[in-house]
Design a protein around this motif. Sequence first.
Motif, mmCIF file in Angstrom:
data_model
loop_
_atom_site.group_PDB
_atom_site.id
_atom_site.type_symbol
_atom_site.label_atom_id
_atom_site.label_comp_id
_atom_site.label_asym_id
_atom_site.label_seq_id
_atom_site.Cartn_x
_atom_site.Cartn_y
_atom_site.Cartn_z
ATOM 1 N N LEU A 124 -11.825 16.825 -3.472
ATOM 2 C CA LEU A 124 -10.281 16.659 -3.285
ATOM 3 C C LEU A 124 -10.147 15.005 -2.677
ATOM 4 N N VAL A 125 -11.052 15.026 -1.405
ATOM 5 C CA VAL A 125 -11.295 14.015 -0.617
ATOM 6 C C VAL A 125 -11.770 12.683 -1.493
ATOM 7 N N ASN A 126 -12.789 13.102 -2.407
ATOM 8 C CA ASN A 126 -13.261 11.968 -3.317
ATOM 9 C C ASN A 126 -12.367 11.517 -4.214
ATOM 10 N N GLN A 127 -11.397 12.315 -4.806
ATOM 11 C CA GLN A 127 -10.309 12.238 -5.554
ATOM 12 C C GLN A 127 -9.244 11.071 -4.991
ATOM 13 N N ARG A 128 -8.990 11.276 -3.610
ATOM 14 C CA ARG A 128 -8.002 10.420 -2.945
ATOM 15 C C ARG A 128 -8.682 9.276 -2.747
ATOM 16 N N LEU A 129 -10.077 9.027 -2.229
ATOM 17 C CA LEU A 129 -10.597 7.926 -1.951
ATOM 18 C C LEU A 129 -10.771 7.057 -3.197
ATOM 19 N N SER A 130 -10.708 7.890 -4.503
ATOM 20 C CA SER A 130 -10.926 7.088 -5.604
ATOM 21 C C SER A 130 -9.860 5.960 -5.806
ATOM 22 N N TYR A 131 -8.806 6.346 -5.564
ATOM 23 C CA TYR A 131 -7.607 5.255 -5.490
ATOM 24 C C TYR A 131 -7.706 3.820 -4.633
ATOM 25 N N MET A 132 -8.832 4.204 -3.836
ATOM 26 C CA MET A 132 -8.852 2.798 -3.008
ATOM 27 C C MET A 132 -9.109 1.490 -3.979
ATOM 28 N N LYS A 133 -9.907 1.657 -4.826
ATOM 29 C CA LYS A 133 -9.992 0.481 -5.798
ATOM 30 C C LYS A 133 -8.960 0.025 -6.465
ATOM 31 N N ASP A 134 -8.023 0.660 -6.649
ATOM 32 C CA ASP A 134 -6.367 0.113 -7.045
ATOM 33 C C ASP A 134 -5.933 -0.339 -5.975
ATOM 34 N N VAL A 135 -5.870 0.230 -4.789
ATOM 35 C CA VAL A 135 -5.219 -0.413 -3.660
ATOM 36 C C VAL A 135 -5.729 -1.676 -3.171
ATOM 37 N N ALA A 136 -6.980 -1.826 -3.251
ATOM 38 C CA ALA A 136 -7.642 -3.174 -3.063
ATOM 39 C C ALA A 136 -7.525 -4.207 -4.080
ATOM 40 N N ALA A 137 -7.206 -3.897 -5.339
ATOM 41 C CA ALA A 137 -6.986 -4.798 -6.427
ATOM 42 C C ALA A 137 -5.389 -5.384 -5.968
ATOM 43 N N TYR A 138 -4.610 -4.385 -5.861
ATOM 44 C CA TYR A 138 -3.120 -4.727 -5.450
ATOM 45 C C TYR A 138 -3.314 -5.741 -4.285
ATOM 46 N N LYS A 139 -3.974 -5.499 -3.388
ATOM 47 C CA LYS A 139 -3.773 -6.334 -2.042
ATOM 48 C C LYS A 139 -4.550 -7.630 -2.529
ATOM 49 N N TRP A 140 -5.569 -7.636 -3.166
ATOM 50 C CA TRP A 140 -6.227 -8.892 -3.750
ATOM 51 C C TRP A 140 -5.469 -9.585 -4.551
ATOM 52 N N GLN A 141 -4.791 -9.284 -5.485
ATOM 53 C CA GLN A 141 -3.782 -9.774 -6.327
ATOM 54 C C GLN A 141 -2.669 -10.437 -5.647
ATOM 55 N N HIS A 142 -2.047 -9.646 -4.571
ATOM 56 C CA HIS A 142 -1.173 -10.254 -3.768
ATOM 57 C C HIS A 142 -1.367 -10.909 -2.651
ATOM 58 N N GLN A 143 -2.669 -10.987 -2.421
ATOM 59 C CA GLN A 143 -3.358 -11.745 -1.138
ATOM 60 C C GLN A 143 -2.797 -11.033 0.054
ATOM 61 N N LEU A 144 -3.194 -9.838 0.231
ATOM 62 C CA LEU A 144 -2.538 -9.190 1.142
ATOM 63 C C LEU A 144 -3.823 -8.613 2.242
ATOM 64 N N PRO A 145 -3.634 -8.641 3.570
ATOM 65 C CA PRO A 145 -4.932 -7.967 4.177
ATOM 66 C C PRO A 145 -5.441 -6.951 3.978
ATOM 67 N N ILE A 146 -6.571 -6.100 4.174
ATOM 68 C CA ILE A 146 -6.906 -4.853 3.932
ATOM 69 C C ILE A 146 -6.255 -3.906 4.857
ATOM 70 N N GLU A 147 -6.119 -4.418 6.148
ATOM 71 C CA GLU A 147 -5.577 -3.590 7.238
ATOM 72 C C GLU A 147 -4.069 -3.552 7.183
ATOM 73 N N ASP A 148 -3.439 -2.504 7.356
ATOM 74 C CA ASP A 148 -1.961 -2.454 7.385
ATOM 75 C C ASP A 148 -1.726 -1.407 8.434
ATOM 76 N N LEU A 149 -1.589 -1.733 9.739
ATOM 77 C CA LEU A 149 -1.523 -0.604 10.786
ATOM 78 C C LEU A 149 -0.115 -0.029 10.580
ATOM 79 N N GLU A 150 0.627 -0.700 10.301
ATOM 80 C CA GLU A 150 2.096 -0.012 10.169
ATOM 81 C C GLU A 150 2.148 1.338 9.169
ATOM 82 N N ARG A 151 1.624 0.827 7.917
ATOM 83 C CA ARG A 151 1.300 1.698 6.870
ATOM 84 C C ARG A 151 0.522 2.970 7.349
#
Length: 201
Positions: free
Chosen positions: A47-74
């Motif tokens: 289950l933890v593995n599945q949850r972390l598997s989405y991090m490539k998608d999150v990284a792609a979104y941040k890369w494409q929108h030029q956002l920093p990896i760290e989002d303390l508020e989120r």
Amino acid sequence: MNLTILYLSAFFMLPAAPLHSTKAPGKTRQPMATLSLTSSVTTLADLVNQRLSYMKDVAAYKWQHQLPIEDLEREQVVIQSSMERAATYGLDSTSTQSFFEEQITAAKLIQQYWFDQWTANGFDEQLTFRDLNATVRPALLELGDHILQSISELRLWEKPATFIARRRLSFTNALTIEGLSSKEKRLLYKTATQIKGSLDD
């Protein structure tokens, strides 16, 4: 060659399903009640593995929108929500907080891994990723609940230290996400096993 051998060879050479499928998470997992304790620890890791598997998608979104990896508020929103949900599963909020903070640390390290890969090798604009708001965030919330449920049912705080030690390798071996270090895998297991029941001292 024997036809049975040919068939089996062909079967095991089939390509694995792609990591970024659109299949809803957690829908086909084996029910907790039918699992052995060892399998349940492995299921928690899955289950933890599945949850972390989405991090490539999150990284792609941040890369494409030029956002920093760290989002303390989120991050604070995720942690606060996890602590509140922990109570509904009979878990201590403080020890649960440490576990979800470790998941966030692991998530950021995986995202940084992909940022480094794309910096070095370029980002393939032809690749498609799961939508952040429509798919990723709802899946993360659902998997977060599944993780809390798994921990609640395992009741690891009641298990002796020998039980915990013997199952660490099963847990860490089940974490197969690219970009996750051995150290982080061990820390995820350590913080998961330190979660207490809400009625415990």
